[in-house]
Design a protein around this motif. Structure first.
Motif, PDB file in Angstrom:
ATOM      1  N   THR A  83       0.824  -1.219   0.000  1.00 29.50           N
ATOM      2  CA  THR A  83       0.000   0.000   0.000  1.00 29.50           C
ATOM      3  C   THR A  83       0.855   1.265   0.000  1.00 29.50           C
ATOM      4  N   GLU A  84       2.108   1.137  -0.342  1.00 27.88           N
ATOM      5  CA  GLU A  84       3.016   2.291  -0.403  1.00 27.88           C
ATOM      6  C   GLU A  84       3.612   2.313  -1.808  1.00 27.88           C
ATOM      7  N   LEU A  85       3.388   3.398  -2.538  1.00 22.21           N
ATOM      8  CA  LEU A  85       3.691   3.421  -3.966  1.00 22.21           C
ATOM      9  C   LEU A  85       5.180   3.307  -4.248  1.00 22.21           C
ATOM     10  N   GLU A  86       6.007   3.952  -3.467  1.00 24.41           N
ATOM     11  CA  GLU A  86       7.444   3.888  -3.733  1.00 24.41           C
ATOM     12  C   GLU A  86       7.956   2.455  -3.618  1.00 24.41           C
ATOM     13  N   HIS A  87       7.512   1.721  -2.596  1.00 23.14           N
ATOM     14  CA  HIS A  87       7.921   0.332  -2.452  1.00 23.14           C
ATOM     15  C   HIS A  87       7.391  -0.517  -3.603  1.00 23.14           C
ATOM     16  N   THR A  88       6.182  -0.224  -4.058  1.00 23.59           N
ATOM     17  CA  THR A  88       5.625  -0.935  -5.220  1.00 23.59           C
ATOM     18  C   THR A  88       6.519  -0.732  -6.432  1.00 23.59           C
ATOM     19  N   TYR A  89       6.890   0.499  -6.686  1.00 20.82           N
ATOM     20  CA  TYR A  89       7.728   0.796  -7.844  1.00 20.82           C
ATOM     21  C   TYR A  89       9.120   0.178  -7.707  1.00 20.82           C
ATOM     22  N   GLN A  90       9.649   0.152  -6.511  1.00 21.40           N
ATOM     23  CA  GLN A  90      10.952  -0.476  -6.294  1.00 21.40           C
ATOM     24  C   GLN A  90      10.910  -1.957  -6.652  1.00 21.40           C
ATOM     25  N   ARG A  91       9.847  -2.630  -6.239  1.00 20.68           N
ATOM     26  CA  ARG A  91       9.701  -4.058  -6.539  1.00 20.68           C
ATOM     27  C   ARG A  91       9.485  -4.262  -8.051  1.00 20.68           C
ATOM     28  N   MET A  92       8.729  -3.376  -8.640  1.00 18.71           N
ATOM     29  CA  MET A  92       8.474  -3.465 -10.073  1.00 18.71           C
ATOM     30  C   MET A  92       9.776  -3.338 -10.858  1.00 18.71           C
ATOM     31  N   LYS A  93      10.585  -2.366 -10.492  1.00 18.90           N
ATOM     32  CA  LYS A  93      11.859  -2.160 -11.172  1.00 18.90           C
ATOM     33  C   LYS A  93      12.797  -3.343 -10.958  1.00 18.90           C
ATOM     34  N   ALA A  94      12.755  -3.930  -9.743  1.00 17.75           N
ATOM     35  CA  ALA A  94      13.572  -5.113  -9.470  1.00 17.75           C
ATOM     36  C   ALA A  94      13.180  -6.270 -10.376  1.00 17.75           C
ATOM     37  N   ASP A  95      11.932  -6.306 -10.798  1.00 19.51           N
ATOM     38  CA  ASP A  95      11.451  -7.328 -11.722  1.00 19.51           C
ATOM     39  C   ASP A  95      11.613  -6.910 -13.178  1.00 19.51           C
ATOM     40  N   ASN A  96      12.315  -5.810 -13.405  1.00 20.09           N
ATOM     41  CA  ASN A  96      12.608  -5.327 -14.760  1.00 20.09           C
ATOM     42  C   ASN A  96      11.334  -4.997 -15.538  1.00 20.09           C
ATOM     43  N   ILE A  97      10.396  -4.337 -14.852  1.00 28.82           N
ATOM     44  CA  ILE A  97       9.117  -3.956 -15.451  1.00 28.82           C
ATOM     45  C   ILE A  97       8.908  -2.456 -15.254  1.00 28.82           C
ATOM     46  N   CYS A  98       8.505  -1.767 -16.317  1.00 29.58           N
ATOM     47  CA  CYS A  98       8.246  -0.334 -16.176  1.00 29.58           C
ATOM     48  C   CYS A  98       6.842   0.064 -16.620  1.00 29.58           C
ATOM     49  N   HIS A  99       6.100  -0.839 -17.258  1.00 29.56           N
ATOM     50  CA  HIS A  99       4.724  -0.544 -17.660  1.00 29.56           C
ATOM     51  C   HIS A  99       3.760  -1.114 -16.621  1.00 29.56           C
ATOM     52  N   THR A 100       2.660  -0.394 -16.356  1.00 31.48           N
ATOM     53  CA  THR A 100       1.705  -0.896 -15.373  1.00 31.48           C
ATOM     54  C   THR A 100       0.286  -0.441 -15.656  1.00 31.48           C
ATOM     55  N   GLN A 101      -0.665  -1.241 -15.201  1.00 33.66           N
ATOM     56  CA  GLN A 101      -2.035  -0.780 -15.014  1.00 33.66           C
ATOM     57  C   GLN A 101      -2.130  -0.465 -13.536  1.00 33.66           C
ATOM     58  N   LEU A 102      -2.203   0.802 -13.215  1.00 34.35           N
ATOM     59  CA  LEU A 102      -2.094   1.276 -11.836  1.00 34.35           C
ATOM     60  C   LEU A 102      -3.397   1.069 -11.078  1.00 34.35           C
ATOM     61  N   ASN A 103      -3.276   0.545  -9.862  1.00 31.52           N
ATOM     62  CA  ASN A 103      -4.390   0.501  -8.928  1.00 31.52           C
ATOM     63  C   ASN A 103      -4.035   1.427  -7.771  1.00 31.52           C
ATOM     64  N   LEU A 104      -4.918   2.334  -7.442  1.00 25.97           N
ATOM     65  CA  LEU A 104      -4.610   3.332  -6.417  1.00 25.97           C
ATOM     66  C   LEU A 104      -4.444   2.720  -5.029  1.00 25.97           C
ATOM     67  N   SER A 105      -4.830   1.461  -4.861  1.00 25.46           N
ATOM     68  CA  SER A 105      -4.585   0.804  -3.573  1.00 25.46           C
ATOM     69  C   SER A 105      -3.098   0.733  -3.275  1.00 25.46           C
ATOM     70  N   ASN A 106      -2.269   0.716  -4.321  1.00 22.08           N
ATOM     71  CA  ASN A 106      -0.822   0.698  -4.120  1.00 22.08           C
ATOM     72  C   ASN A 106      -0.275   2.041  -3.649  1.00 22.08           C
ATOM     73  N   ALA A 107      -1.117   3.046  -3.702  1.00 25.29           N
ATOM     74  CA  ALA A 107      -0.734   4.362  -3.181  1.00 25.29           C
ATOM     75  C   ALA A 107      -1.438   4.657  -1.862  1.00 25.29           C
ATOM     76  N   GLY A 108      -1.995   3.607  -1.241  1.00 17.51           N
ATOM     77  CA  GLY A 108      -2.652   3.773   0.050  1.00 17.51           C
ATOM     78  C   GLY A 108      -4.037   4.364  -0.037  1.00 17.51           C
ATOM     79  N   LEU A 109      -4.649   4.318  -1.217  1.00 16.61           N
ATOM     80  CA  LEU A 109      -5.990   4.878  -1.425  1.00 16.61           C
ATOM     81  C   LEU A 109      -6.967   3.757  -1.751  1.00 16.61           C
TER      82      LEU A 109
END
Length: 282
Positions: free
Chosen positions: A13-39
């Protein structure tokens, strides 16, 4: 064709951590869900400060949000809940516009009062179709107001449960703000898994020119004590002919990413490698 992912695959539920994990998986495209930003996925309101934080982190990590999840039950038999969903969808269109996200996903819904992804016998009624038309008229005004595209995908448990109904749905409005999210796995019922080429070919013939986003999950069939059943699986773990799926996407001019979903975080590396191989050799 790049690989992307539903942000909600990461149960964070914290967007920066979500993006960090995404980048670690070598992924930069997403369908964003606002739950990952704590909303909430569909919030009633969001202040500009929060949106600026999302924008900053998205740019800082080089993430490309190709769509934002906006699913609510458009034919909910509870009128109050349905109208609330329409109101929240307007907020979502505003958020998408401010974050420069081009597509907001739709769910045409089910008359099941508890689960918008579960089939209900009333889904086939004219009254349910008329309800869908009214909801769509409302939210299309929001899409036009905020200059975003609404992406709908055929779902076997929803009102729009086939490519034929999806074509009818698009033609009812003939609006450039209403297009298709293609998910090959969603096109199949248990009885038609063996008709892979026919089912995919017909779907693309009807809808290929209107695709704005492509999803990537798989279908699996197994026998248990209750008989044969179909379920979704991670891309590469099932029966979907991905080489054909990708060839059809290319044939109809799709140039966007393949957005993985229906998988666990642990399954991401294997599915990503599978899809990269299919893209390379399709």
């Amino acid at each position: 064709m790049d690989i992307g992912i539903f942000s909600r695959t990461y149960q964070i539920t914290e967007l920066e951590h979500t993006y960090q994990r995404m980048k670690a998986d070598n992924i930069c495209h997403t369908q964003l869900n606002l739950s990952n930003a704590g909303l909430d996925t569909l919030p009633d309101a969001v202040d500009n400060k929060k949106l600026e934080e999302i924008r900053r982190l998205t740019k800082e990590y080089g993430i490309i949000p190709d769509a934002i999840s906006g699913t609510f039950n458009m034919v909910n038999p509870d009128e109050e809940a349905r109208l609330k969903g329409c109101g929240q969808f307007r907020v979502q269109c505003r958020i998408a516009s401010m974050l420069e996200i081009p597509v907001v996903s739709l769910c045409t819904g089910s008359r099941d009062p508890k689960n918008k992804w579960r089939w209900h016998e009333d889904n086939s009624s004219q009254a349910s179709w008329d309800t869908l038309m009214r909801s769509t008229e409302t939210i299309l005004k929001y899409a036009q107001e905020y200059q975003v595209v609404l992406g709908v995908e055929p779902e076997t448990a929803n009102i729009v449960d086939s490519p034929q109904k999806a074509r009818k749905y698009l033609d009812e409005f003939a609006c450039p703000n209403l297009k298709i999210i293609m998910d090959g796995a969603n096109l199949f019922c248990l009885e038609r898994i063996g008709d892979m080429e026919e089912v995919l070919g017909e779907a693309f013939e009807l809808l290929g020119k209107d695709i704005v986003l492509a999803h990537a999950k798989d279908i699996a069939s197994e026998n248990n004590s209750f008989g044969r059943k179909m379920e979704f699986a991670a891309a590469g773990e099932g029966l979907l002919d991905y080489r054909l799926y990708i060839r059809l996407l290319r044939r109809y001019g799709y140039k966007g990413p393949l957005i993985m979903h229906g998988l666990s975080e642990a399954q991401i590396p294997k599915s990503r490698r599978f899809l990269e191989e299919m893209i390379r050799y399709a």
